[in-house]
Design a protein around this motif. Sequence first.
Motif, mmCIF file in Angstrom:
data_model
loop_
_atom_site.group_PDB
_atom_site.id
_atom_site.type_symbol
_atom_site.label_atom_id
_atom_site.label_comp_id
_atom_site.label_asym_id
_atom_site.label_seq_id
_atom_site.Cartn_x
_atom_site.Cartn_y
_atom_site.Cartn_z
ATOM 1 N N SER A 226 0.885 -1.180 -0.190
ATOM 2 C CA SER A 226 -0.018 -0.125 0.071
ATOM 3 C C SER A 226 1.065 1.506 -0.002
ATOM 4 N N ALA A 227 0.280 2.530 -0.335
ATOM 5 C CA ALA A 227 0.879 3.697 -0.201
ATOM 6 C C ALA A 227 1.663 3.887 1.050
ATOM 7 N N THR A 228 0.645 3.591 2.196
ATOM 8 C CA THR A 228 1.366 3.899 3.510
ATOM 9 C C THR A 228 2.582 2.722 3.726
ATOM 10 N N GLU A 229 2.342 1.512 3.506
ATOM 11 C CA GLU A 229 3.726 0.751 3.272
ATOM 12 C C GLU A 229 5.000 1.256 2.628
ATOM 13 N N TRP A 230 4.774 1.616 1.351
ATOM 14 C CA TRP A 230 5.630 2.399 0.650
ATOM 15 C C TRP A 230 6.337 3.705 1.356
ATOM 16 N N MET A 231 5.489 4.564 2.088
ATOM 17 C CA MET A 231 6.046 5.514 2.727
ATOM 18 C C MET A 231 7.044 5.016 3.879
ATOM 19 N N LEU A 232 6.511 3.899 4.472
ATOM 20 C CA LEU A 232 7.233 3.656 5.872
ATOM 21 C C LEU A 232 8.493 2.746 5.273
ATOM 22 N N GLN A 233 8.553 2.128 4.314
ATOM 23 C CA GLN A 233 9.492 1.402 3.763
ATOM 24 C C GLN A 233 10.362 2.362 3.013
ATOM 25 N N THR A 234 10.027 3.462 2.431
ATOM 26 C CA THR A 234 10.972 4.478 1.999
ATOM 27 C C THR A 234 11.924 5.289 2.953
ATOM 28 N N LEU A 235 11.007 5.604 3.884
ATOM 29 C CA LEU A 235 11.513 6.292 5.214
ATOM 30 C C LEU A 235 12.654 5.332 5.964
ATOM 31 N N ALA A 236 12.519 3.991 5.872
ATOM 32 C CA ALA A 236 13.068 3.084 6.871
ATOM 33 C C ALA A 236 14.652 2.902 5.700
#
Length: 124
Positions: free
Chosen positions: A51-61
């Motif tokens: 999901s978009a939220t998962e992409w954001m968290l993954q990119t941040l990590a």
Amino acid sequence: MKDNKFVRGRIKSVSYSFIGAYRLVTSEHSIIVQFFIGLAVTAAGFYFDISATEWMLQTLAIGMVMAIEGANTAVEKICDFIHPDFNPKIGFIKDIASGAVFFAAVAAIVIGAIIYYPKVAMLF
């Protein structure tokens, strides 16, 4: 001669940042490994259609680990430049900088596990 133009100055700053990122990714073994792990996890994101939220968290990590690893590398290079021989105080400073990378990496692993464990478990 100092360039006082705002836009030119920002373009120069960004170009120095790209040069620094390139030097980091092409010369430091830990960053090279982390870069390829980041690419693999990104490929997994496309495979599992996160999901978009998962992409954001993954990119941040990924960004967090690589940024802190870059800062750690800079601290180590400065320490080695200032005091090339073994020194317990320099060792302590390097250990603290490395500890920061450890915290970031653990947080990234937890984020990855939260995102991917349910998706991988569904395959079995």
